[in-house]
Motif scaffolding. Structure first.
Motif, PDB file in Angstrom:
ATOM      1  N   ALA A   1      71.836  21.623  11.614  1.00  0.00           N
ATOM      2  CA  ALA A   1      70.787  22.741  11.065  1.00  0.00           C
ATOM      3  C   ALA A   1      71.189  23.112   9.587  1.00  0.00           C
TER       4      ALA A   1
ATOM      5  N   PHE B   1      70.335  20.038   7.441  1.00  0.00           N
ATOM      6  CA  PHE B   1      68.943  19.960   7.419  1.00  0.00           C
ATOM      7  C   PHE B   1      68.260  20.815   6.303  1.00  0.00           C
ATOM      8  N   ASP B   2      68.602  22.244   6.522  1.00  0.00           N
ATOM      9  CA  ASP B   2      68.148  23.337   5.679  1.00  0.00           C
ATOM     10  C   ASP B   2      68.897  24.546   5.737  1.00  0.00           C
ATOM     11  N   GLU B   3      70.030  24.504   4.680  1.00  0.00           N
ATOM     12  CA  GLU B   3      71.048  25.354   4.573  1.00  0.00           C
ATOM     13  C   GLU B   3      70.716  26.657   4.518  1.00  0.00           C
TER      14      GLU B   3
ATOM     15  N   TYR C   1      67.976  28.284   5.508  1.00  0.00           N
ATOM     16  CA  TYR C   1      67.342  28.726   6.571  1.00  0.00           C
ATOM     17  C   TYR C   1      68.340  29.135   7.791  1.00  0.00           C
TER      18      TYR C   1
ATOM     19  N   ARG D   1      71.185  29.986   6.998  1.00  0.00           N
ATOM     20  CA  ARG D   1      72.034  31.122   6.589  1.00  0.00           C
ATOM     21  C   ARG D   1      71.177  32.290   7.012  1.00  0.00           C
ATOM     22  N   LEU D   2      69.878  32.286   6.867  1.00  0.00           N
ATOM     23  CA  LEU D   2      68.890  33.160   7.213  1.00  0.00           C
ATOM     24  C   LEU D   2      68.879  33.659   8.619  1.00  0.00           C
ATOM     25  N   ARG D   3      69.168  32.791   9.728  1.00  0.00           N
ATOM     26  CA  ARG D   3      69.413  32.898  11.068  1.00  0.00           C
ATOM     27  C   ARG D   3      70.723  33.398  11.269  1.00  0.00           C
ATOM     28  N   GLY D   4      71.584  33.500  10.464  1.00  0.00           N
ATOM     29  CA  GLY D   4      72.889  34.204  10.708  1.00  0.00           C
ATOM     30  C   GLY D   4      73.855  33.243  10.931  1.00  0.00           C
ATOM     31  N   VAL D   5      73.630  31.981  10.554  1.00  0.00           N
ATOM     32  CA  VAL D   5      74.575  30.916  10.948  1.00  0.00           C
ATOM     33  C   VAL D   5      75.753  31.111   9.389  1.00  0.00           C
TER      34      VAL D   5
ATOM     35  N   CYS E   1      74.048  39.442  11.661  1.00  0.00           N
ATOM     36  CA  CYS E   1      72.582  39.554  12.606  1.00  0.00           C
ATOM     37  C   CYS E   1      73.178  40.241  13.984  1.00  0.00           C
TER      38      CYS E   1
ATOM     39  N   PHE F   1      65.654  12.520   5.874  1.00  0.00           N
ATOM     40  CA  PHE F   1      66.615  12.985   6.560  1.00  0.00           C
ATOM     41  C   PHE F   1      65.949  12.799   8.227  1.00  0.00           C
TER      42      PHE F   1
END
Lengths: 283, 247
Positions: A166, A169-171, A173, A175-179, B6, B102
């Motif tokens: 994740a 692929f899209d850092e 996004y 981060r936005l998901r809390g990762v 979150c 990718f």
């Protein structure tokens, strides 16, 4: 070639130990190399590899100067590689526009420090064996240490696969998901550092970058998923290591460059073949 | 930006989005981008945010996502600060920095939308079924095994919407969802969003004047402040007039 193959697979053969290390390392190169290639941090990986020379030089110097038997080149490389990974990671995360400069600085300063320490160490130490690998230096003790490093690296790479996928692929996004994308980026750099240290004795610190990237780049021409890339590139790497070791024995050439030549040739052939015969991996 | 923690909120109260006297200025600029912004968005609304370039639309979105903190005022999503509400918010960006080639399939992209739900990122039971269900709904089930990098613009947009939906958000934010796709696909995306607004709040930032002539519960015009347009102002001509007025 039968003599070379015999040396590879027979426990008494001079290539047996490096062959075992190479096979173990191939799995690690497959896993970590895939992440490095898709995340496009091969330059960072090169900097970490080159800066390991600082640790090697310091370890050899301290071993000679103070008699610290535990301070082996492998230990020194481990410390230097981890430190460089952390420095590069912290700087590139906090100041992206300075990233390239810092990576270059870490690389060249690391090499310079290493060479200075080696120069100051009395006796003969061949830096070329570190830069390009020396299969004869692999001992049984190294096998256990390298095996442990590889196992830890593979475990992390597999356990955190979904999160690393994740983030790569899209850092933003992720981060936005809390990762905690920053932590996973640092984890990736640390895994790269461990891989470099584990495999530098086979192909050397300069050539280790080739095995981190070339098998993965070849695999990416053929696969759709990242974990497929890991399996295929691991298999390719095992093939290159085996063929390169056998070829170096047969032709009396250094093993590191031979392995990399195998990898580079196959990549160029595959890239050319894909251009001429597009692979229907897009479905 | 405040540290993101979150959390899953079980007792969601209040309007879905609430801005109270919010002001924001980027450090590199003298003039504020937004000033004295106050509005509420209730649940299951379909809102469009329009405005000229540099008017603050994307800044508004970033404030809602918790990527920026306001200099003044308060922002709440479901009664809590945005950075703590991210588990209930789905986001479809305008530009996704996807590295060409990718190795990831469409289904894997959708599943990255719920990667935060487990310690090591391995999917919870049911995530796979949710992904398949959402892909069916958005008519992209047939693309599940295809590499994401090989999709057309419209197909990618629907995949990214699916990614935003898999976590079951109560608020869906989209930044220019109909940009760079052909009119037929734009219509399909608008219809999809209208359907979704029956079960969640949908807020879309758009330059597309055709978008505001669809079925919307409200249109906000953003140009340093936020104004809810009256029904009579929600026409292409009236909106064009607003765009050409100097602030």
């Amino acid at each position: 070639m039968p003599d070379a193959i015999q040396q590879l697979v027979t426990p008494d053969g001079i290539l047996f130990m490096p062959f075992l290390v190479g096979i173990m390392g191939s799995v690690t190169f497959g896993v970590v190399g895939s992440y490095v290639t898709v995340r496009r941090i091969s330059y960072v990986a090169a900097a970490i590899a080159h800066s390991a020379l600082a640790g090697i030089g310091a370890a050899v110097f301290f071993q000679h100067r103070f008699g610290w038997a535990w301070c082996t080149p492998l230990t020194g490389a481990f410390v230097a590689a981890i430190l460089s990974a952390l420095i590069i990671g912290r700087v590139t995360l906090s100041s992206e526009h300075q990233g390239d400069s810092v990576i270059s600085a870490v690389m060249v300063i690391g090499m310079a420090v290493g060479l200075l320490f080696l120069k100051k160490t009395p006796g003969y130490f061949a830096p070329m064996s570190v830069l390009f690998g020396d299969i004869l230096l692999v001992s049984k003790r190294d096998l256990w240490i390298i095996g442990g490093l590889n196992a830890a690296t593979i475990a992390c790479g597999v356990l955190y696969y979904r999160k690393l996928l994740a983030v790569c692929f899209d850092e933003e996004y992720a981060r936005l998901r809390g990762v905690r994308a920053d932590l996973y980026y640092l984890l990736l750099l640390l895994l790269t550092a461990l891989t470099v240290v584990a495999m530098m004795q086979i192909v050397g610190i300069i050539m280790v970058i080739a095995l981190l990237t070339l098998p993965a780049m070849t695999a990416l021409l053929l696969v759709r998923k990242l974990w497929h890339c890991m399996i295929v590139s691991g298999g390719l790497c095992a093939l290159f290591v085996s063929a390169g070791l056998a070829g170096s024995y047969q032709t009396d050439m250094p093993s590191g460059p031979m392995i990399v030549m195998m990898a580079g040739s196959v990549f160029l052939l595959a890239a050319g073949a894909v251009k001429i015969f597009p692979v229907a991996r897009q479905g | 930006m405040a540290a993101k923690r979150c959390c899953h909120v079980h007792d969601l109260a209040g309007p879905k989005v609430s801005f109270k006297e919010v002001a924001f200025r980027y450090p590199t600029r003298i003039e504020p981008v937004l000033s004295d912004v106050s509005f509420c968005v209730e649940e299951r609304s379909h809102i469009c945010v329009i405005g000229p370039n540099g008017g603050g639309k994307t800044t508004l979105l970033k404030l809602m996502l918790g990527l920026l903190s306001p200099d003044q005022g308060t922002i709440e999503l479901f009664g809590i600060p945005p950075h703590r509400a991210c588990r209930h918010v789905g986001y479809v960006p305008q530009h996704s920095v996807i590295r060409p080639g990718f190795p990831i399939t469409v289904r894997e992209v959708v599943l990255t939308g719920c990667v935060e739900q487990h310690r090591f990122g391995w999917h919870k039971k049911g995530c796979g079924e949710s992904a398949d269900q959402i892909m069916e709904e958005l008519e992209i089930a047939g693309l599940a095994g295809r590499p994401f990098s090989r999709l057309s613009g419209g197909e990618r947009q629907r995949v990214l919407i699916a990614r935003a939906l898999i976590s079951g958000p109560l608020l869906l934010l989209l930044d220019e969802p109909t940009a760079n796709i052909d009119p037929k696909v734009q219509q399909q995306v608008r219809e999809t969003l209208n359907r979704l607004s029956s079960r969640m709040t949908v807020i879309t930032v758009s330059h597309d004047l055709d978008y505001i002539s669809g079925e919307l519960d409200g249109v906000f015009f953003v140009n340093r402040s936020v104004r809810l347009l009256q029904p009579g102002e929600v026409t292409s001509d009236a909106v064009w007039e607003l765009f050409t007025q100097r602030k």
